[in-house]
Write a protein that holds these residues in place. Structure first.
Motif, PDB file in Angstrom:
ATOM      1  N   LEU A   1     -19.049  33.282  37.643  1.00  0.00           N
ATOM      2  CA  LEU A   1     -20.146  33.943  38.354  1.00  0.00           C
ATOM      3  C   LEU A   1     -20.572  35.244  37.680  1.00  0.00           C
ATOM      4  O   LEU A   1     -21.707  35.712  37.885  1.00  0.00           O
ATOM      5  CB  LEU A   1     -19.717  34.219  39.802  1.00  0.00           C
ATOM      6  CG  LEU A   1     -20.756  34.791  40.773  1.00  0.00           C
ATOM      7  CD1 LEU A   1     -21.943  33.845  40.933  1.00  0.00           C
ATOM      8  CD2 LEU A   1     -20.111  35.058  42.139  1.00  0.00           C
ATOM      9  N   LEU A   2     -19.718  35.831  36.854  1.00  0.00           N
ATOM     10  CA  LEU A   2     -19.993  37.145  36.263  1.00  0.00           C
ATOM     11  C   LEU A   2     -21.309  37.219  35.485  1.00  0.00           C
ATOM     12  O   LEU A   2     -22.050  38.202  35.625  1.00  0.00           O
ATOM     13  CB  LEU A   2     -18.818  37.576  35.368  1.00  0.00           C
ATOM     14  CG  LEU A   2     -17.542  38.002  36.108  1.00  0.00           C
ATOM     15  CD1 LEU A   2     -16.443  38.339  35.112  1.00  0.00           C
ATOM     16  CD2 LEU A   2     -17.818  39.193  37.022  1.00  0.00           C
ATOM     17  N   PRO A   3     -21.655  36.222  34.650  1.00  0.00           N
ATOM     18  CA  PRO A   3     -22.950  36.305  33.934  1.00  0.00           C
ATOM     19  C   PRO A   3     -24.146  36.339  34.890  1.00  0.00           C
ATOM     20  O   PRO A   3     -25.132  37.042  34.626  1.00  0.00           O
ATOM     21  CB  PRO A   3     -22.967  35.034  33.072  1.00  0.00           C
ATOM     22  CG  PRO A   3     -21.543  34.647  32.925  1.00  0.00           C
ATOM     23  CD  PRO A   3     -20.880  35.049  34.205  1.00  0.00           C
ATOM     24  N   PHE A   4     -24.061  35.617  36.002  1.00  0.00           N
ATOM     25  CA  PHE A   4     -25.154  35.607  36.977  1.00  0.00           C
ATOM     26  C   PHE A   4     -25.211  36.941  37.722  1.00  0.00           C
ATOM     27  O   PHE A   4     -26.294  37.446  38.021  1.00  0.00           O
ATOM     28  CB  PHE A   4     -24.968  34.448  37.966  1.00  0.00           C
ATOM     29  CG  PHE A   4     -25.046  33.093  37.315  1.00  0.00           C
ATOM     30  CD1 PHE A   4     -26.273  32.473  37.139  1.00  0.00           C
ATOM     31  CD2 PHE A   4     -23.905  32.448  36.861  1.00  0.00           C
ATOM     32  CE1 PHE A   4     -26.362  31.227  36.530  1.00  0.00           C
ATOM     33  CE2 PHE A   4     -23.973  31.210  36.250  1.00  0.00           C
ATOM     34  CZ  PHE A   4     -25.203  30.600  36.079  1.00  0.00           C
ATOM     35  N   PHE A   5     -24.038  37.506  38.002  1.00  0.00           N
ATOM     36  CA  PHE A   5     -23.983  38.826  38.633  1.00  0.00           C
ATOM     37  C   PHE A   5     -24.594  39.873  37.702  1.00  0.00           C
ATOM     38  O   PHE A   5     -25.385  40.719  38.137  1.00  0.00           O
ATOM     39  CB  PHE A   5     -22.532  39.175  38.963  1.00  0.00           C
ATOM     40  CG  PHE A   5     -22.352  40.554  39.546  1.00  0.00           C
ATOM     41  CD1 PHE A   5     -22.534  40.776  40.904  1.00  0.00           C
ATOM     42  CD2 PHE A   5     -22.006  41.622  38.742  1.00  0.00           C
ATOM     43  CE1 PHE A   5     -22.367  42.040  41.449  1.00  0.00           C
ATOM     44  CE2 PHE A   5     -21.844  42.895  39.268  1.00  0.00           C
ATOM     45  CZ  PHE A   5     -22.018  43.110  40.627  1.00  0.00           C
ATOM     46  N   ALA A   6     -24.227  39.810  36.418  1.00  0.00           N
ATOM     47  CA  ALA A   6     -24.751  40.772  35.437  1.00  0.00           C
ATOM     48  C   ALA A   6     -26.271  40.666  35.326  1.00  0.00           C
ATOM     49  O   ALA A   6     -26.976  41.684  35.263  1.00  0.00           O
ATOM     50  CB  ALA A   6     -24.099  40.549  34.079  1.00  0.00           C
TER      51      ALA A   6
END
Length: 436
Positions: free
Chosen positions: A403-408
Motif C-alpha cells: 500500500l505504501l506506493p499508493f499512500f505516497a
C-alpha cells in the motif's frame, strides 16, 4: 492556571484517556467537553449550557442531507449498482497493462462518489474485483492495495457527507461550491493510483484481460447510464439552483430506490434492514455533531483557537511552512480519528489561521477532507484498510507494504492540492459559486 490552558488540558488529556480505555469517541468528546465547561461555569449552568449547545448543534436543516445520503448509499449498496459500475469501469480501463487494477480504481471512484462512503466502495467493489484479479494471476496483496488506495476518492468526489459537516462547522461555506471543488482533487487521486498500478503492472507483466467488442462496450455503458445519472441529477440540480443539497439528498433516495426496484435487486422486505442500518449510522454522526458542538463552544469561549493561531504564527510567518505543519497534524490525527469528529474538532482551530493568510474556506475544506481521507487507509484506526484486508482475506501486516506506493502518491497529490489552489477552486469559479 489560565482558563484556556486548563480547558485545553482537560479536553486533550480527557479525550485521549477515554479513547485509550475503549470509550467511543463521541462519548469521549462529550464527557471531556462537559468536564471542561465545569471549570468556567458552575455545575447547573454547565449542564444547561451543554444541553443547549448539543441540541443547537444538531438543529440544522442542512444536516438533514446526511441521513438521506446515508440511506441512498445503503440502497445502492444493496441495489445491484456496484456490478454495473464495475462493468462500466472495465470499458474505461481499456487495454492498459493491469487493466483489472485500473477497473478497480475507476469503479471505486464511480461507486464511492454515488454512495459517499469509502468503506462501502472498498467492500462492494473489492468483493467483486478481488476474485477476478486473483483468477488472472494478480497477487492478492497488490489487488488489495489498489482497492484500499483508491477507495477514499469517493469521499472527495461528491456528494460527500464530510463536506456537509465541514460546511456546518465552518460557518456556512457553500455546499455546492465544496461539492464541485472536490471533483478535480478526487480525480487526480484516482489517476495517481492508476499511474502507480500501471508501473507495477508493467514491471510484473500483468497484461490486459479485457476483450470487449464495440457492441459489448456500448451495451455495458448504456446499462450503467441510469446509475451514473444520479450524480448528474444531484450535482446538476444543486449547481443549477433547482434544489438545495438537502432536497437533492431526498431525491437521491427516491431515485436509488426506484432504480433498485427496476433492477429487481431490492424487495420490500429488504427495506426495514436498510432503514435500520442507515438510522444507526445517522444517529452516530448526529450525536457526534451534538457533543462536538459543546467542545466547539468551550474552545471558542476560552479563545483556544486564537491562542493556537498566535502560537503558530509566533513560530513562523511563512504560509508554506504553516500549511505544512497543519497538514502534518491532520495526517497524524487521521491515523487514529475518523474524519467526521476530526472535521468538527479541528476546523474551528485551523480555519481562522488559513483565512488569516487569505485562503478561501472552500480550498481549506478540500485540504481537510483530503488529509482525513488519507487517514482512512492508514493504521491503527483506518476503517478502509480493515475492510479491504477482510475482503481480500489477508492480514493487515501483509497489505501495508504494497500500500505504501499508493499512500505516497496520495500525499503527492495532496501537496499539489494544498499549494495549487486552482486545483480546488477552478470549477467553483467556473460555475460562479465563488469569486476571488
Amino acid at each position: 492556571m489560565d482558563a484556556a490552558i486548563l480547558v485545553a488540558l482537560i479536553l486533550g488529556i480527557g479525550v485521549t484517556l477515554f479513547l485509550i480505555i475503549g470509550v467511543p469517541i463521541s462519548v469521549s468528546v462529550g464527557i471531556a467537553s462537559v468536564l471542561a465547561i465545569f471549570t468556567i461555569v458552575d455545575f447547573d449552568d454547565g449542564l444547561l449550557t451543554s444541553a443547549q449547545r448539543m441540541f443547537t448543534g444538531m438543529n440544522s436543516f442542512t444536516l438533514l442531507a446526511i441521513p438521506f445520503f446515508v440511506l441512498a448509499g445503503g440502497i445502492m449498496n444493496n441495489g445491484g449498482i456496484a456490478a454495473r459500475l464495475v462493468n462500466c469501469a472495465k470499458v474505461l480501463s481499456g487495454r492498459m497493462p493491469g487493466s483489472l487494477a485500473h477497473t478497480n480504481t475507476f469503479a471505486n471512484m464511480l461507486f464511492g462518489s454515488l454512495s459517499g462512503s469509502a468503506v462501502a466502495a472498498a467492500a462492494a467493489v473489492g468483493s467483486t474485483m478481488s476474485p477476478m484479479q486473483e483468477k488472472e494471476g494478480y497477487k492478492r496483496e497488490f489487488s488489495a492495495a489498489v482497492n484500499i488506495g483508491s477507495a477514499p476518492t469517493g469521499m472527495l468526489i461528491p456528494p460527500s457527507n464530510i463536506m456537509i459537516v465541514y460546511s456546518l462547522v465552518s460557518g456556512g461555506t457553500s455546499i455546492a461550491a465544496l461539492f464541485v471543488a472536490g471533483y478535480l482533487p478526487g480525480i487526480l487521486w484516482g489517476l495517481g493510483c492508476i499511474l502507480v498500478a500501471l508501473v507495477i503492472a508493467k514491471k510484473r507483466g500483468y497484461k490486459s484481460q479485457i476483450n470487449l467488442t464495440f457492441k459489448q462496450k456500448l451495451f455495458v455503458f448504456i446499462d450503467a447510464v441510469p446509475s451514473l445519472l444520479l450524480v448528474v441529477i444531484v450535482i446538476g440540480g444543486i449547481i443549477g439552483g433547482v434544489f438545495t443539497a438537502t432536497e437533492a439528498s431526498a431525491i437521491a433516495v427516491v431515485y436509488a430506490l426506484l432504480l433498485s426496484f427496476i433492477y429487481r435487486t431490492i424487495k420490500w422486505k429488504d427495506l426495514p434492514a436498510i432503514l435500520l442500518d442507515a438510522t444507526r449510522t445517522t444517529s452516530i454522526v448526529l450525536f457526534l455533531i451534538g457533543v462536538s458542538s459543546i467542545m466547539s463552544w468551550v474552545m471558542s469561549f476560552t479563545n483556544i483557537p486564537g491562542l493556537i493561531a498566535d502560537t503558530l504564527l509566533s513560530l513562523t510567518g511563512n504560509m508554506i511552512i504553516i500549511l505544512l505543519i497543519m497538514n502534518l497534524v491532520l495526517l497524524l490525527i487521521g491515523t487514529f480519528m475518523d474524519p467526521t469528529p476530526a472535521i468538527l474538532i479541528f476546523t474551528p482551530i485551523f480555519l481562522p489561521i488559513a483565512q488569516s493568510f487569505g485562503m478561501d474556506p472552500v480550498h481549506f475544506g478540500i485540504i481537510m477532507v483530503f488529509n482525513l481521507s488519507i487517514g482512512t487507509i492508514t493504521p491503527p484506526v483506518g476503517p478502509v484498510i480493515f475492510v479491504g484486508s477482510r475482503v481480500a482475506g489477508l492480514p493487515i501486516e501483509g497489505i501495508v507494504r504494497p500500500l505504501l506506493p499508493f499512500f505516497a502518491m496520495a500525499v503527492v497529490v495532496l501537496l499539489i492540492v494544498v499549494y495549487v489552489p486552482s486545483v480546488s477552486l477552478l470549477l467553483p469559479e467556473a460555475f460562479n459559486l465563488i469569486s476571488r
